[in-house]
Scaffold this active site. Structure first.
Site, PDB file in Angstrom:
ATOM      1  N   CYS A   2     -19.537 -95.025 -29.002  1.00 47.10           N
ATOM      2  CA  CYS A   2     -19.306 -96.363 -30.234  1.00 47.10           C
ATOM      3  C   CYS A   2     -20.502 -96.251 -31.395  1.00 47.10           C
ATOM      4  O   CYS A   2     -21.563 -95.980 -31.300  1.00 47.10           O
ATOM      5  CB  CYS A   2     -19.311 -97.647 -29.250  1.00 47.10           C
ATOM      6  SG  CYS A   2     -21.102 -98.383 -29.095  1.00 47.10           S
ATOM      7  N   CYS A   5     -24.069 -97.278 -29.937  1.00 47.49           N
ATOM      8  CA  CYS A   5     -24.536 -95.711 -29.055  1.00 47.49           C
ATOM      9  C   CYS A   5     -24.587 -94.469 -30.421  1.00 47.49           C
ATOM     10  O   CYS A   5     -25.969 -94.615 -29.723  1.00 47.49           O
ATOM     11  CB  CYS A   5     -23.594 -95.363 -28.013  1.00 47.49           C
ATOM     12  SG  CYS A   5     -22.837 -96.453 -26.466  1.00 47.49           S
ATOM     13  N   ASP A  28     -29.157-107.034 -38.518  1.00 44.17           N
ATOM     14  CA  ASP A  28     -27.662-107.136 -38.833  1.00 44.17           C
ATOM     15  C   ASP A  28     -27.174-106.750 -39.925  1.00 44.17           C
ATOM     16  O   ASP A  28     -28.461-107.012 -41.100  1.00 44.17           O
ATOM     17  CB  ASP A  28     -27.226-108.485 -38.341  1.00 44.17           C
ATOM     18  CG  ASP A  28     -26.189-108.435 -38.536  1.00 44.17           C
ATOM     19  OD1 ASP A  28     -25.320-108.379 -37.060  1.00 44.17           O
ATOM     20  OD2 ASP A  28     -25.331-107.924 -39.657  1.00 44.17           O
ATOM     21  N   HIS A  44     -24.817 -97.700 -22.590  1.00 45.80           N
ATOM     22  CA  HIS A  44     -23.586 -98.407 -23.039  1.00 45.80           C
ATOM     23  C   HIS A  44     -23.780 -99.944 -21.640  1.00 45.80           C
ATOM     24  O   HIS A  44     -23.050 -98.931 -21.159  1.00 45.80           O
ATOM     25  CB  HIS A  44     -22.534 -98.214 -23.083  1.00 45.80           C
ATOM     26  CG  HIS A  44     -20.952 -98.165 -24.107  1.00 45.80           C
ATOM     27  ND1 HIS A  44     -21.009 -98.908 -25.344  1.00 45.80           N
ATOM     28  CD2 HIS A  44     -20.560 -99.148 -22.817  1.00 45.80           C
ATOM     29  CE1 HIS A  44     -19.846 -99.431 -25.271  1.00 45.80           C
ATOM     30  NE2 HIS A  44     -19.695 -99.288 -23.923  1.00 45.80           N
ATOM     31  N   ASN A  82     -20.838-112.597 -28.217  1.00 49.74           N
ATOM     32  CA  ASN A  82     -20.296-112.759 -28.050  1.00 49.74           C
ATOM     33  C   ASN A  82     -19.196-111.605 -27.202  1.00 49.74           C
ATOM     34  O   ASN A  82     -19.536-110.881 -27.645  1.00 49.74           O
ATOM     35  CB  ASN A  82     -19.395-112.542 -29.677  1.00 49.74           C
ATOM     36  CG  ASN A  82     -20.392-113.433 -30.701  1.00 49.74           C
ATOM     37  OD1 ASN A  82     -19.635-115.018 -30.342  1.00 49.74           O
ATOM     38  ND2 ASN A  82     -20.473-113.027 -32.247  1.00 49.74           N
ATOM     39  N   HIS A  93     -20.166-103.142 -27.435  1.00 45.92           N
ATOM     40  CA  HIS A  93     -20.835-102.548 -26.799  1.00 45.92           C
ATOM     41  C   HIS A  93     -22.045-103.520 -26.708  1.00 45.92           C
ATOM     42  O   HIS A  93     -22.396-104.871 -27.945  1.00 45.92           O
ATOM     43  CB  HIS A  93     -21.847-101.547 -27.896  1.00 45.92           C
ATOM     44  CG  HIS A  93     -23.848-101.112 -27.581  1.00 45.92           C
ATOM     45  ND1 HIS A  93     -23.636 -99.970 -26.858  1.00 45.92           N
ATOM     46  CD2 HIS A  93     -24.314-101.322 -26.776  1.00 45.92           C
ATOM     47  CE1 HIS A  93     -24.435 -99.407 -26.872  1.00 45.92           C
ATOM     48  NE2 HIS A  93     -25.302-100.776 -26.508  1.00 45.92           N
ATOM     49  N   HIS A  95     -24.318-106.651 -26.713  1.00 46.30           N
ATOM     50  CA  HIS A  95     -25.471-107.562 -28.112  1.00 46.30           C
ATOM     51  C   HIS A  95     -26.213-108.635 -28.096  1.00 46.30           C
ATOM     52  O   HIS A  95     -24.821-109.589 -27.682  1.00 46.30           O
ATOM     53  CB  HIS A  95     -25.562-106.589 -29.322  1.00 46.30           C
ATOM     54  CG  HIS A  95     -24.276-106.960 -29.659  1.00 46.30           C
ATOM     55  ND1 HIS A  95     -22.733-106.380 -29.654  1.00 46.30           N
ATOM     56  CD2 HIS A  95     -23.536-108.421 -30.790  1.00 46.30           C
ATOM     57  CE1 HIS A  95     -21.569-107.555 -30.261  1.00 46.30           C
ATOM     58  NE2 HIS A  95     -22.724-108.539 -31.050  1.00 46.30           N
ATOM     59  N   HIS A  97     -27.159-111.548 -30.545  1.00 49.31           N
ATOM     60  CA  HIS A  97     -27.716-112.166 -32.290  1.00 49.31           C
ATOM     61  C   HIS A  97     -28.798-112.606 -31.941  1.00 49.31           C
ATOM     62  O   HIS A  97     -28.425-113.886 -31.281  1.00 49.31           O
ATOM     63  CB  HIS A  97     -26.983-112.996 -32.842  1.00 49.31           C
ATOM     64  CG  HIS A  97     -25.211-111.725 -33.137  1.00 49.31           C
ATOM     65  ND1 HIS A  97     -24.879-111.252 -34.081  1.00 49.31           N
ATOM     66  CD2 HIS A  97     -24.122-111.423 -31.732  1.00 49.31           C
ATOM     67  CE1 HIS A  97     -23.832-110.632 -34.057  1.00 49.31           C
ATOM     68  NE2 HIS A  97     -23.124-110.965 -32.568  1.00 49.31           N
TER      69      HIS A  97
HETATM   70  P1  5GP Z   1     -20.234-109.018 -32.927  1.00 51.70           P
HETATM   71  O1  5GP Z   1     -18.775-109.929 -33.996  1.00 51.70           O
HETATM   72  O2  5GP Z   1     -19.497-107.892 -32.379  1.00 51.70           O
HETATM   73  O3  5GP Z   1     -20.703-109.936 -31.959  1.00 51.70           O
HETATM   74  O4  5GP Z   1     -21.285-108.369 -34.229  1.00 51.70           O
HETATM   75  C1  5GP Z   1     -21.088-107.563 -34.591  1.00 51.70           C
HETATM   76  C2  5GP Z   1     -22.246-107.453 -35.223  1.00 51.70           C
HETATM   77  O5  5GP Z   1     -22.707-106.457 -35.571  1.00 51.70           O
HETATM   78  C3  5GP Z   1     -21.678-108.100 -36.759  1.00 51.70           C
HETATM   79  O6  5GP Z   1     -22.827-108.609 -36.943  1.00 51.70           O
HETATM   80  C4  5GP Z   1     -21.937-106.908 -37.742  1.00 51.70           C
HETATM   81  O7  5GP Z   1     -22.379-107.789 -38.914  1.00 51.70           O
HETATM   82  C5  5GP Z   1     -23.195-106.042 -37.206  1.00 51.70           C
HETATM   83  N1  5GP Z   1     -22.336-104.955 -37.322  1.00 51.70           N
HETATM   84  C6  5GP Z   1     -21.646-103.818 -37.543  1.00 51.70           C
HETATM   85  N2  5GP Z   1     -21.850-102.797 -37.812  1.00 51.70           N
HETATM   86  C7  5GP Z   1     -23.320-102.771 -38.189  1.00 51.70           C
HETATM   87  C8  5GP Z   1     -24.083-101.866 -37.913  1.00 51.70           C
HETATM   88  O8  5GP Z   1     -23.246-100.615 -38.469  1.00 51.70           O
HETATM   89  N3  5GP Z   1     -24.810-101.586 -38.270  1.00 51.70           N
HETATM   90  C9  5GP Z   1     -25.679-103.444 -37.960  1.00 51.70           C
HETATM   91  N4  5GP Z   1     -26.857-102.746 -38.033  1.00 51.70           N
HETATM   92  N5  5GP Z   1     -25.316-103.361 -37.936  1.00 51.70           N
HETATM   93  C10 5GP Z   1     -24.275-104.034 -37.605  1.00 51.70           C
HETATM   94 ZN    ZN Z   2     -22.296 -98.175 -26.402  1.00 55.02          ZN
END
Ligand code: 5GP
Ligand code: ZN
Length: 117
Positions: A2, A5, A28, A44, A82, A93, A95, A97
Site C-alpha cells: 500500500c 507502506c 499530509d 501495516h 476514517n 493503512h 492513519h 489525521h
Molecule cells: P483518508 O481519506 O484515507 O482518511 O486519508 C488519506 C489521506 O492521505 C488524505 O488526507 C490524503 O491527502 C493523504 N495522502 C494520500 N496520498 C498521500 C501521499 O502520497 N503522501 C502524503 N503525504 N499524503 C497522502
Molecule cells: Zn500499508
C-alpha cells in the site's frame, strides 16, 4: 504494497515530522488545515477496526509527542481516523489525521453532507 507502506519503506518521499521504531508522522500531501499531519504505525494494519490495544497504546504516546513537536499541544487539535467505506477511508493503512493551527469547525470535511445527515 500500500501507499503508506511505500512511504515507510522510503519508496515514496514524505515530509517527516517525527518517527520512532513503530510509528511515523508526516505532513499530509493535501492539507485541510494549517497543520495536517498523518500518524501511522510502520507495520501495516488496514484500519482502526483491526488495530490492537498495543498499537493504540504506542500511538497515543507518539501522537502526544507529535502535538508537542508541532506546538499544538496547548492550543489544541483534532485527531481523527476514517474507518472503512462509510467512514470515508481512502488509504487502507491505519492513519490518524492530526489537524490544528486553526479553530476547527465541527464538520470541516463534509459541509454539504452535514445537512443531509
Ligand atoms: P483518508 O481519506 O484515507 O482518511 O486519508 C488519506 C489521506 O492521505 C488524505 O488526507 C490524503 O491527502 C493523504 N495522502 C494520500 N496520498 C498521500 C501521499 O502520497 N503522501 C502524503 N503525504 N499524503 C497522502
Ligand atoms: Zn500499508
Amino acid at each position: 504494497m500500500c501507499i503508506f507502506c511505500k512511504i515507510v519503506n522510503k519508496e515514496i518521499p514524505n515530509n517527516t515530522v517525527a518517527e520512532n521504531e513503530n510509528f511515523l508522522a508526516f505532513h499530509d500531501l493535501y492539507p485541510k488545515a494549517p497543520i495536517h499531519i498523518l500518524i501511522i504505525p510502520k507495520k501495516h494494519v488496514d484500519c482502526f477496526q483491526d488495530a490492537s490495544p498495543e498499537t493504540m497504546a504506542g500511538l497515543t504516546t507518539f501522537a502526544q509527542e507529535v502535538a508537542r513537536k508541532v506546538g499544538v499541544d496547548n492550543s489544541g487539535y483534532r485527531l481523527i481516523t476514517n474507518n472503512g467505506e462509510d467512514g470515508g477511508q481512502e488509504v487502507k493503512h491505519l492513519h490518524f489525521h492530526m489537524l490544528g493551527g486553526v479553530k476547527m469547525p465541527w464538520d470541516h470535511t463534509h459541509e454539504d453532507n452535514h445537512k443531509s445527515l
